[in-house]
Design a protein around this motif. Structure first.
Motif, PDB file in Angstrom:
ATOM      1  N   GLY A   1     -34.937 -32.848  -5.109  1.00  0.00           N
ATOM      2  CA  GLY A   1     -34.048 -32.481  -6.200  1.00  0.00           C
ATOM      3  C   GLY A   1     -33.253 -31.226  -5.896  1.00  0.00           C
ATOM      4  N   THR A   2     -32.546 -30.742  -6.919  1.00  0.00           N
ATOM      5  CA  THR A   2     -31.677 -29.572  -6.740  1.00  0.00           C
ATOM      6  C   THR A   2     -31.804 -28.638  -7.932  1.00  0.00           C
ATOM      7  OG1 THR A   2     -29.850 -30.797  -7.754  1.00  0.00           O
ATOM      8  CG2 THR A   2     -29.970 -30.813  -5.335  1.00  0.00           C
ATOM      9  N   GLY A   3     -31.590 -27.361  -7.655  1.00  0.00           N
ATOM     10  CA  GLY A   3     -31.508 -26.378  -8.721  1.00  0.00           C
ATOM     11  C   GLY A   3     -32.835 -25.954  -9.317  1.00  0.00           C
ATOM     12  N   TYR A   4     -33.929 -26.211  -8.643  1.00  0.00           N
ATOM     13  CA  TYR A   4     -35.243 -25.862  -9.192  1.00  0.00           C
ATOM     14  C   TYR A   4     -35.669 -24.469  -8.745  1.00  0.00           C
ATOM     15  CZ  TYR A   4     -36.044 -30.693 -10.727  1.00  0.00           C
ATOM     16  OH  TYR A   4     -35.974 -31.894 -11.356  1.00  0.00           O
TER      17      TYR A   4
ATOM     18  N   THR B   1     -40.874 -24.068  -4.896  1.00  0.00           N
ATOM     19  CA  THR B   1     -39.553 -24.525  -4.467  1.00  0.00           C
ATOM     20  C   THR B   1     -39.056 -23.745  -3.263  1.00  0.00           C
ATOM     21  OG1 THR B   1     -38.461 -22.965  -5.943  1.00  0.00           O
ATOM     22  CG2 THR B   1     -38.924 -25.164  -6.826  1.00  0.00           C
TER      23      THR B   1
ATOM     24  N   GLY C   1     -33.905 -24.352  -3.947  1.00  0.00           N
ATOM     25  CA  GLY C   1     -33.619 -25.236  -5.070  1.00  0.00           C
ATOM     26  C   GLY C   1     -34.333 -26.569  -5.039  1.00  0.00           C
TER      27      GLY C   1
ATOM     28  N   VAL D   1     -37.783 -28.912  -4.656  1.00  0.00           N
ATOM     29  CA  VAL D   1     -39.227 -28.821  -4.899  1.00  0.00           C
ATOM     30  C   VAL D   1     -39.970 -29.117  -3.597  1.00  0.00           C
ATOM     31  CG1 VAL D   1     -41.171 -29.779  -6.195  1.00  0.00           C
ATOM     32  CG2 VAL D   1     -38.945 -29.496  -7.308  1.00  0.00           C
TER      33      VAL D   1
ATOM     34  N   GLN E   1     -36.664 -29.400 -15.696  1.00  0.00           N
ATOM     35  CA  GLN E   1     -36.557 -27.936 -15.756  1.00  0.00           C
ATOM     36  C   GLN E   1     -35.127 -27.557 -16.121  1.00  0.00           C
ATOM     37  OE1 GLN E   1     -36.889 -25.620 -12.081  1.00  0.00           O
ATOM     38  NE2 GLN E   1     -38.164 -24.125 -13.173  1.00  0.00           N
TER      39      GLN E   1
ATOM     40  N   SER F   1     -31.897 -27.030 -13.729  1.00  0.00           N
ATOM     41  CA  SER F   1     -31.991 -27.844 -12.514  1.00  0.00           C
ATOM     42  C   SER F   1     -31.185 -29.126 -12.710  1.00  0.00           C
ATOM     43  CB  SER F   1     -33.448 -28.213 -12.233  1.00  0.00           C
ATOM     44  OG  SER F   1     -33.871 -29.216 -13.128  1.00  0.00           O
TER      45      SER F   1
ATOM     46  N   ASN G   1     -32.641 -31.847 -12.759  1.00  0.00           N
ATOM     47  CA  ASN G   1     -33.620 -32.799 -13.318  1.00  0.00           C
ATOM     48  C   ASN G   1     -33.687 -34.078 -12.471  1.00  0.00           C
ATOM     49  OD1 ASN G   1     -34.513 -31.197 -15.431  1.00  0.00           O
ATOM     50  ND2 ASN G   1     -32.921 -31.930 -16.834  1.00  0.00           N
TER      51      ASN G   1
END
Lengths: 379, 618
Positions: A77-80, A104, A107, A109, A131, A134, A136
């Protein structure tokens, strides 16, 4: 000390007033006495045995590691960012309530740890991690962990327990490995799919004594943590049927009586055939909970604990569980004897019935210490 | 005490009191009456004076990942367990010559011989001539559905190579304790136990070994698996039982022995009892005829009468030792009535992978992911059946390796790199031995009898001048007896180059298999490798041997660690605890802890605590 006349132990020579004695008789008598004291025999000693101690024990991996889900990252994923207690969305079905902790990197996980197990999930389910901020879009796959059952091995030998693709003997030497351990609700037959019904697992150890000895005691300590579901060996209502189990004739809150502790001595002429063993000790069909370490719930820590402190909960270091103590056995073991010490526990598997207190992994329910003492002669 | 001697009486010789009354008299050693009255019967009088003891080592399983590399099964090297059998405190002495420490085995400190007599080995094969399939059969992560199944075809691979070797502990002057070139290992005994011996007919026994054991040496048991390479098989519930014999010794006496019942803290000799009770007939009394009187038969100074006194004492049987409640006989005639004893206690055995790594430590009981204050803990509860006095406690800490295969973050299989000891200066191991009361009772209480805290086994942040980083809080070496590298026992003599070649490590400083550490007894003034207390008595009681200030008996216990014992003589079990912690967490840094990815915490097969002391004739 007072003297009274009695048959001589040290010498056969007797001397009395008005009888004739000579130097040879006195010399013989003194020779007997002195040599006896210089060559004392075991029979001359009131205590001539010494105890020998044998200790076994381990802490099994808790059952929760088997029943709880673990999660592996499928899509980072991205932005975590690192966080705990994040909600998740299930991919299918009525599953709900699982939360996760994440670690993470850039970004994405990298690690997922299940925080709350939720309910309704199955192996292979995909969860999406939620989150704020993120994308998601990170997903993880659920699986269950694994615990081995060493050193417990099935007590019933049958062809289905032979590794596929390898030779199967025409007949097993010991279809049942332990004597006197049959319990209601477990039926060892080989007619699938109905039988066998349930299983028994045996932890058996063989001891060898080359000289005659005495089996003196056997203590099996099954230790639990205090009454807390957050502890790996939860001491809540131990060895009690939480609900009924018709094949065993058990009703809810009955005490489990399905563990056996035994000692078999191998036949001298046919040591492999356990049917010919002499069953010397057999504790079976007893209410395990009645052998509680203490009938009185301590309610407070020990007055003086030892170090290091044990993390068993609020009542640090208190010992819970059962202590099966077989003392003063006084069972002679002959020269070159093999004593087979066995502990046999059940696993109930009838469909649509719960497994009883033992659960799906009976070997994981408690920690073990087994002490055996023998008495052996000086030599 | 010496053997009893007598003057022979030839026919025609004039009979004097020397012929009869001197050998059986009470006035001088080694006469019989004197020995009976003063507990003087000892090894000189007892041809069968050896008492057996056993070191019983149980290993719940050894599977194919032991010392494997990568994800394949290997059984690459021997499985080892070290132990040592130090002299009892009575005869334990060290001396320093030219700055080096040596055992002082002279005069009164000459340790009594220990003989290895017998070894028996057993395993669980389900009562069949079969090999047992391990959990890696068909599954890389060890969750194979065939775990525990029988394999009759591969029974032919069930062969063991058993060995016992000895080495000089690094305690005795190793100039470079990390260096394996100081570890000369001499084989004491070895045996190939081939597959025909494992047809489920019971333990394999090797009798009549008759090897002398040096109490100041380290001994290492090794098990090799010559035919297991590449096989997914397990040895289940392996039990190695070694039988030794040791000469009987005098049981511990005197107020210095901690927790000792006052009753029987000195020998209850006939002389002592007679003096204490005023019972004149408690002691053996031999009446020698006065000068120039006739030697009679039945008179009180007669031959028959006095031989009868000795005879009667013998009829009652000679007494010594302690019963299960610590009680001694009403009189004691035996001067030697105790034997050597070892209780071998396993801890942290039977783990998921055989050992515990930082990657999977959160699966262990009591360790919670993300809770860096949580720690590993294990304990054994050992009921006290017969009393003993504890003289030494030794920890064998295991660093043996295993295949570091694990489930990676994405769920796929991965293997770690070279394994390492925990790379943290704060890695801390604590071991405690205690006695406790409360079983089937309502009053829980403990007394500590031994305790060890050891930190920084790797010597993290160490320097050439301080390799263990003692200045930085490293306490691991402060109680260290030995470092053991124990693979491939068949090579006999070891050298640095050989071990490096076998193991393939480039930095031998990092890798060894076991540490032996002293767990000191509480108190002070005792004898041992490091400062520790006097021996500790451990035993159940009945009224005369427990604490009861209101009783008519003088029956208190001696102090334990400088204070009255909490258990008040009612101890019911020995408890051995061990915890492993790191103040910033035991997990890897990637999982929020403080250890490195390839650190392992607890070696394959777990650790051993040896409780060593005296037991009594019973």
């Amino acid at each position: 000390m007072a003297y009274r006349k009695h048959t001589r132990i040290l010498t056969d020579e007797q001397f009395a007033t008005n009888t004739t004695i000579d130097g040879s008789r006195i010399d013989a008598a003194m020779g007997d006495v002195v040599s006896r004291f210089n060559e004392l025999q075991r029979k001359d000693l009131q205590r001539k045995l010494v105890p020998c101690h044998y200790v076994w024990g381990w802490q099994p991996e808790p059952e929760e590691n088997f029943t709880d889900f673990v999660a592996s990252v499928t899509v980072p994923g991205t932005g975590y960012v690192d966080a705990t207690g994040l909600n998740t969305l299930p991919s299918v079905g009525p599953a709900t309530g699982m939360t996760v902790d994440i670690l993470t990197s850039a970004g994405g996980v990298t690690r997922v740890f299940v925080n709350a197990q939720g309910s309704g999930y199955q192996v292979g389910d995909l969860i999406t991690i939620q989150q704020g901020g993120s994308g998601n879009n990170a997903t993880a796959t659920l699986s269950t962990s694994y615990t081995h059952h060493w050193p417990w091995l099935n007590a019933y030998n049958r062809s289905a327990d032979v590794l596929a693709g390898t030779g199967v003997p025409d007949v097993f030497i010991n279809t049942l490995r332990s004597k006197g351990c049959r319990v209601p609700g477990i039926i060892n037959k080989t007619n699938p799919p109905d039988y066998p019904l349930g299983e028994q697992f045996a932890w058996t150890t063989e001891l060898y004594v080359s000289r005659p000895a005495v089996l003196d005691s056997l203590h099996l300590m099954l230790t639990l943590d205090e009454n807390s579901s957050s502890k790996p060996y939860n001491g809540a209502s131990p060895f009690i049927w939480p609900s009924g189990y018709e094949p065993a004739g058990a009703e809810a809150f009955d005490e489990h009586t399905d563990m056996a502790v035994n000692v078999q001595v191998a036949d001298v002429f046919s040591p492999r055939d356990r049917g010919r063993d002499s069953l010397e000790v057999n504790r079976y069909n007893f209410k395990i909970e009645r052998d509680a370490f203490s009938e009185i719930y301590p309610g407070s820590p020990p007055a003086n604990d030892m170090a290091p402190a044990f993390p068993s909960g609020a009542f640090t270091s208190s010992v819970f569980g059962s202590a099966v103590q077989l003392k003063d056995l006084n069972i002679p073991l002959h020269q070159n004897a093999t004593a087979r010490i066995g502990v046999i526990i059940p696993r109930y598997t009838k469909s649509n019935f719960p497994e009883g207190w033992w659960g799906v992994q009976p070997w994981s329910k408690q920690c073990y210490t087994l002490l055996v003492t023998t008495l052996e002669e000086m030599e | 005490m010496a053997k009893v001697t007598r003057k022979r009486l030839a026919r025609g010789t004039k009979l004097t009191t020397e012929h009869i009354f001197t050998p059986i008299g009470t006035t001088g050693s080694p006469s019989i009456g004197h020995q009976l009255n003063n507990a003087g019967l000892d090894a000189e009088n007892l041809p069968k004076r050896f008492a057996p003891f056993r070191v019983n080592l149980s290993i719940p399983h050894i599977d194919s990942r032991y010392r494997a590399t990568g994800t394949s099964s290997a059984y690459a090297r021997s499985f080892a367990i070290p132990f040592t059998l130090p002299p009892l405190q009575d005869t334990f002495a060290l001396t320093t010559v030219n700055g080096k420490i040596f055992p002082d085995a002279t005069g009164p400190f000459l340790p009594l011989p220990i003989i290895l007599d017998e070894v028996s080995i057993s395993m669980d094969q389900r009562g069949e001539p079969a090999a047992i399939v391990d959990s890696y059969e068909g599954d890389l992560f060890g969750s194979g559905a065939d775990q525990g199944k029988m394999d009759f075809d591969r029974q032919v691979d069930v062969s063991l190579r058993f060995g016992i070797s000895q080495k000089r502990p690094v305690y005795f002057g190793a100039s470079a304790p990390f260096a394996p070139d100081d570890m000369n290992i001499d084989a004491v005994f070895s045996a190939d136990i081939t597959n025909p011996n494992w047809l489920a007919q019971g333990p394999y026994a090797i009798k009549g070994i008759n090897k002398a054991i040096d109490p100041y040496q380290t001994y290492v048991i090794t098990l090799g698996f010559p035919d297991f390479l590449g096989k997914e098989l397990a040895l289940v519930n392996l039990n190695i039982c070694m039988r030794f014999i040791h000469e009987l010794v005098a049981r511990d006496e005197g107020g210095a022995v901690q927790n000792m019942p006052n009753k029987g803290d000195t020998k209850q000799t006939r002389t002592v009892v007679a003096a204490a009770t005023g019972l004149s007939d408690a002691a053996v009394t031999i009446i020698t005829p006065t000068a120039n009187t006739t030697i009679d038969a039945d008179a009180t100074d007669g031959v028959s009468h006095n031989l009868g006194v000795i005879d009667e004492a013998m009829e009652e049987k000679l007494r010594g030792g302690r019963d299960e409640f610590g009680e001694v006989g009403p009189y004691e005639e035996m001067g030697i009535d105790a034997g050597y004893e070892v209780i071998a206690v396993p801890l942290f055995g039977n783990r998921r992978r055989g050992g515990v790594s930082a990657r999977e430590v959160a699966l262990e009981p009591y360790v919670d992911h993300g809770d860096n204050d949580s720690f590993l803990a294990d304990r054994r509860i050992i009921p006290i059946v017969h009393p003993m006095t504890v003289h030494h406690v030794v920890l064998a800490y295991n660093w043996q390796t295993w295949s570091n295969a694990y489930k990676s973050a994405d769920g796929t299989a991965a293997t770690g790199g070279a394994t390492s000891l925990p790379q943290s200066a704060n890695f801390l191991v604590e071991v405690g031995v205690g006695i406790a009361t409360g079983m089937k009772g309502d009053h829980f209480d403990y007394d500590q009898i031994a305790y060890l805290s050891a930190q920084n086994p790797r010597g993290q942040n160490g320097t050439a001048f301080d390799p263990w980083n003692v200045a930085g809080g490293g306490t691991w070496p402060l109680r260290m007896l030995d470092i053991i590298k124990a693979s491939n026992i068949d090579s006999g003599q070891r050298s640095s180059s050989l071990i490096k070649g076998l193991v393939g490590y480039t930095d031998e400083v990092l890798f060894w298999d076991w540490d032996l550490l002293n767990v000191p007894l509480v108190g002070s003034g005792g004898a041992g490798y490091f400062p520790q207390g006097f021996p500790v008595y451990v035993g159940r009681s009945w009224t005369p041997t427990a604490v009861d200030a209101t009783s008519q008996y003088a029956n208190d216990r001696q102090f334990l660690d400088g204070a009255a014992p909490n258990c008040e003589g009612q101890e019911q079990w020995l408890e051995v605890r061990m915890t492993i912690r790191n103040d910033a967490g035991l997990e890897t840094t990637g999982d929020g802890g403080a250890l490195n990815d390839d650190d392992f915490i607890s070696g394959y097969g777990g650790h051993w605590v040896y409780i060593i002391g005296k037991k009594h004739l019973t």
